[in-house]
Design an enzyme around this catalytic site. Structure first.
Site, short mmCIF file in Angstrom:
data_model
loop_
_atom_site.label_atom_id
_atom_site.label_comp_id
_atom_site.label_asym_id
_atom_site.label_seq_id
_atom_site.Cartn_x
_atom_site.Cartn_y
_atom_site.Cartn_z
N GLU A 1 0.91 -1.07 0.01
CA GLU A 1 0.17 0.03 -0.15
C GLU A 1 0.65 1.34 0.21
O GLU A 1 0.57 2.10 0.86
CB GLU A 1 -1.10 0.07 1.12
CG GLU A 1 -2.00 -1.17 1.09
CD GLU A 1 -3.20 -1.08 2.01
OE1 GLU A 1 -3.10 -0.24 3.03
OE2 GLU A 1 -4.11 -1.75 1.90
N GLU B 1 -5.50 -8.24 -0.49
CA GLU B 1 -6.26 -7.95 0.81
C GLU B 1 -7.67 -7.63 0.43
O GLU B 1 -8.03 -6.85 -0.45
CB GLU B 1 -5.62 -6.59 1.48
CG GLU B 1 -4.34 -6.95 2.03
CD GLU B 1 -3.65 -5.70 2.97
OE1 GLU B 1 -4.79 -4.88 3.58
OE2 GLU B 1 -2.60 -5.52 3.14
O1 LIG Z 1 -9.01 2.50 3.36
N1 LIG Z 1 -8.26 2.73 4.47
O2 LIG Z 1 -8.82 3.58 5.35
C1 LIG Z 1 -7.19 1.61 4.69
C2 LIG Z 1 -6.59 1.76 5.72
C3 LIG Z 1 -5.80 0.96 6.37
C4 LIG Z 1 -5.55 -0.25 5.25
O3 LIG Z 1 -4.31 -0.87 5.74
C5 LIG Z 1 -4.28 -2.26 5.35
O4 LIG Z 1 -5.23 -2.95 5.98
C6 LIG Z 1 -4.31 -3.67 7.20
C7 LIG Z 1 -5.08 -4.82 7.55
O5 LIG Z 1 -5.11 -5.93 6.81
C8 LIG Z 1 -3.07 -3.76 6.34
O6 LIG Z 1 -1.93 -3.73 7.34
C9 LIG Z 1 -2.92 -2.79 5.33
O7 LIG Z 1 -2.03 -3.20 4.43
C10 LIG Z 1 -6.03 -0.32 4.32
C11 LIG Z 1 -7.21 0.76 3.83
#
Ligand SMILES: O=[N+]([O-])c1ccc(O[C@@H]2O[C@@H](CO)[C@H](O)[C@H]2O)cc1
Length: 500
Positions: free
Chosen positions: A173, A292
């Protein structure tokens, strides 16, 4: 009662059912690793401290590949902290989740766990605080035979054979402002291409995943994919998609139709990748790694990052109900429907943290509602995905406009045909008809409940589970009735296998 017809032709194939669609994710986050897969003090722990009950449920769920070690965690992680004698491993701050990382579990332990769980390892390198050199180092440690400093270190640490990891994520990300080392698309595209070239110089056959967008709602979505792929098209194999779904503003109908968003997301990323392919004049096709995806009440995300510094804190341990499980089943239908494009998919995550498996120190692990559609889809989807058409009623949703009430996908292997389907209506049952009855119905399951808010707990772990679905046969015609907010599967033809 509403009525719908599902049609398919056994010679109209979308693509293969890839086992890697049934992936999961283990991050050093909360109690996913410590107190999840690893809990030495637990009565079910094996000689290496891995919980046998969690291992057994992972195998039962039919998980094929597990992404590791993060997630946001990986963007500040030093892989070498997690190898070598346990007593000498440093204790560090994990800035992503404001946690204390003991490093008791690292790469070698995870590979051993994965072998026991019978899953492939998908390894993410840190491109947040680190770069090409450290990616090459962890690759040398993991995959080089022996005779170099880092490969010999692995041998000295007890793994004589290389780990043979073939699937690598180039960071996590990197488009997200919350990410350590967050980058612009130009910065990341260049780094991803350089890291990919270096890894391929080390091992030409590695499969590489570039970071796409953290969600289709990111302001940079679309442009991020274009810029990253223009920089790295020839170097990478796949681009990632991440998506989490939840009920927003009380709009349950839109939540139940979340797979519409996944369909559109996959379509847009595929179109962008193909447009870049045309521009760079490449015959190569970029795959999608949906590494994910899940249901997650993401509003708790920021709160989880401002807590006290603790080891393995309870973070984002969402409890899932029947409606969540129906959405998960529908998301799997969407992933299967895109079998021509989606090469890998990982439900995030495996245990305790937004997970289908839950456990506590003083109880046996249990299956959340969302465990069931995953396990049944992984067990029953085989062979090839068939183009599937649903003719039926629609309903209005705030987010996606008019959407079909029933969604479905069909797989086929030899004489066996399997229909996966959902009823996304909150109040009406739907009678669904399809052809194939001449093959004989071997098994049929439904996950639904009069209370779509029903959940499983440590004390009532079997409150929600699949039940036999009544099937009416009339010659070649098959009819089932799906109750409101339910997911189902019907297997016709083939051998009797597995649980009935
Ligand atoms: O859309 N959002 O606000 C958002 C915030 C955090 C986010 O983190 C992702 O999700 C986390 C949990 O699986 C992983 O460690 C990361 O890659 C993914 C999306």
């Amino acid at each position: 009662m509403l009525r719908a017809v599902v049609s398919f032709r056994t010679d109209d194939v979308v693509g293969p059912v890839r086992r890697r669609l049934f992936g999961s994710f283990v991050e050093h986050l909360g109690r996913c690793v410590y107190g999840g897969i690893h809990e030495p003090g637990h009565p079910s722990a094996d000689e290496e401290g891995f919980r046998r009950d969690v291992l057994a449920l992972t195998r039962e769920m039919g998980v094929s590949v597990v992404r590791y070690p993060g997630g946001n965690f990986v963007s500040g992680y030093r892989w070498e902290d997690g190898v070598g004698p346990r007593g000498q491993r440093p204790v560090r701050r994990d800035l992503a989740w404001r946690s204390i990382e003991s490093n008791e579990v690292g790469l070698d332990e995870f590979v051993r766990w994965a072998r026991k769980a019978e899953v492939e390892v998908m390894y993410a390198v840190n491109l947040g605080t680190r770069g090409v050199a450290e990616a090459l180092d962890v690759h040398e440690y993991a995959n080089h035979g022996s005779g170099t400093t880092l490969s010999d270190l692995r041998v000295a640490n007890g793994s004589a054979e290389p780990h043979g990891i073939s699937l690598w994520c180039l960071g996590n990300e990197m488009d997200g402002p919350w990410q350590l080392g967050h980058k612009t698309a130009e910065e990341y595209g260049r780094l991803a291409a350089e890291t990919a070239r270096a890894l391929r110089q080390a091992e030409p056959g590695v499969e590489l995943v570039a970071c796409g967008s953290s969600s289709s709602a990111m302001p940079t979505f679309g442009e991020w994919e274009r810029v990253v792929l223009e920089a790295a098209y020839e170097e990478v194999d796949h681009i990632s998609c991440h998506a989490y779904y939840e009920v927003l503003d009380g709009d349950v109908d839109s939540f139940l139709a979340s797979a519409e968003d996944m369909d559109r997301f996959i379509g847009s990323v595929a179109a962008t990748a193909d447009a870049v392919g045309a521009k760079v004049k490449s015959p190569k096709r970029i795959g999608i790694s949906f590494d994910e995806w899940n249901v997650w009440s993401i509003k708790d995300f920021e709160a989880s990052r401002t807590s006290e510094w603790r080891s393995a804190p309870k973070l984002i341990e969402d409890t899932y109900d029947v409606a969540d499980a129906v959405v998960v089943g529908n998301l799997l239908i969407s992933l299967l429907r895109h079998a021509d494009r989606v090469a890998v998919a990982c439900q995030a995550q495996l245990v305790n943290v937004i997970a289908p498996i839950r456990c506590e120190p003083d109880s046996a692990a249990w299956r959340q509602t969302t465990f069931h559609p995953f396990a049944l889809t992984s067990r029953l989807a085989r062979g090839e995905v068939l183009r599937t058409v649903v003719d039926g009623p629609t309903q209005d949703t705030g987010r996606f406009g008019e959407v079909p009430v029933v969604d479905a996908v069909v797989t086929r292997e030899g004489e066996e045909v399997v229909v996966f389907l959902v009823n996304r209506h909150r109040h009406e049952s739907v009678e669904v008809g399809f052809e194939g009855g001449e093959r004989g119905v071997v098994e049929a399951w439904v996950l639904g409940d009069e209370d779509s808010g029903a959940i499983n707990t440590a004390l009532q772990p079997e409150r929600v589970k699949p039940r036999g679905l009544g099937v009416e046969r009339d010659g070649t015609a098959v009819r089932v009735v799906l109750p409101p907010v339910s997911w189902g599967v019907v297997r016709m033809g083939g051998d009797v296998r597995g649980e009935m």
